[in-house]
Design a protein around this motif. Sequence first.
Motif, short mmCIF file in Angstrom:
data_model
loop_
_atom_site.label_atom_id
_atom_site.label_comp_id
_atom_site.label_asym_id
_atom_site.label_seq_id
_atom_site.Cartn_x
_atom_site.Cartn_y
_atom_site.Cartn_z
N THR A 245 0.83 -1.21 0.00
CA THR A 245 0.00 0.00 0.00
C THR A 245 0.86 1.25 0.00
O THR A 245 0.62 2.20 -0.77
N ILE B 27 1.21 4.26 -2.91
CA ILE B 27 0.98 5.68 -2.61
C ILE B 27 2.19 6.52 -3.02
O ILE B 27 2.07 7.59 -3.61
N THR C 228 2.93 6.50 -7.07
CA THR C 228 1.96 7.27 -7.86
C THR C 228 2.00 8.75 -7.53
O THR C 228 1.43 9.57 -8.26
N TRP D 6 0.60 11.07 -2.47
CA TRP D 6 0.82 11.49 -1.08
C TRP D 6 0.95 13.01 -0.96
O TRP D 6 0.73 13.59 0.11
N ASN E 134 -5.60 11.00 3.85
CA ASN E 134 -4.88 9.86 4.42
C ASN E 134 -5.81 8.66 4.48
O ASN E 134 -6.95 8.73 4.04
N LEU F 254 -6.75 8.08 0.55
CA LEU F 254 -5.45 8.25 -0.09
C LEU F 254 -5.08 7.02 -0.91
O LEU F 254 -4.54 7.12 -2.02
N THR F 255 -5.38 5.83 -0.37
CA THR F 255 -5.11 4.59 -1.10
C THR F 255 -5.96 4.52 -2.37
O THR F 255 -5.49 4.05 -3.42
N TRP G 46 -6.94 7.03 -4.16
CA TRP G 46 -6.30 7.91 -5.14
C TRP G 46 -5.19 7.17 -5.86
O TRP G 46 -5.06 7.26 -7.08
N ALA G 47 -4.36 6.45 -5.07
CA ALA G 47 -3.21 5.76 -5.65
C ALA G 47 -3.65 4.73 -6.69
O ALA G 47 -3.11 4.68 -7.80
#
Length: 252
Positions: free
Chosen positions: A28, A32, A35, A38, A139, A143-144, A146-147
């Motif tokens: 994970t 992040i 890509t 973050w 976060n 956030l994951t 998005w990645a």
Amino acid sequence: AKTDEPVSEGAVALLEPFIDTILICTITALAIITTGVWKQTTPTTIVLNSGDVSYLSVEMDRLKTIEPDETAQILVAKGQQSRAEDNLVLAWHEVPLALLYTDSAHTRPFDGIIHPGQSIAVGTNGTEYEQLYGEAVENGAPLTMWAYSEVLGKIGIGIVLLCVLLFGISTAISWSYYGDRCVTYLFGEGALFGYRIVYMLTHFLGAILALNTIWTMGDVAMSLATIPNILALVFLSGVVRSLTKKYFDKFQ
């Protein structure tokens, strides 16, 4: 667990956190980082009494999270926070906000003073705001998402949502059973109804409270559970060593 070999159960218990903490969390984190999401920001409503809000102190060009007192103030001019030495900075997920606005369209920069102790912002014209707006980082699961969406698009979002759903359901069921057995052992069958009510209420709170608040509550609860576990490890270390040696000797 019902097993004839407690050591085999212990070995499985050691393997599980290695897989989910070392392998899954590393994958994970790499997704992040590679890509670049973050450092991305998204339009966010900054609710000043939210658990996602934090305050950082500027010390020697470094930022340190602190708990401001009732008299603390943050000066904001044309949306920009003062970054002078010893000044406070408003942050979201522990990351300072570059610009603050009074409208969701980000067309009116905020001018005035933020009062952390009162969770309000007062403009130069005397208007009070309980929330401001700005570009903030994410976060956790968002956030994951998005990645994974950077590479897989909507499919990536669906994968993360499914994983979070399955993780939440499996965790809720298993931890409910853990608590069920512990309450029965400590207080008897009569205490189960009260425990289940409290357990369901915590799920409701988890759905409405800020993520940072939930993690803090979880950390405190887990730290309390760690104390008896460490004591058990110390007092039963001789038994564990004896059983472990006996178990692995069979494979030699």
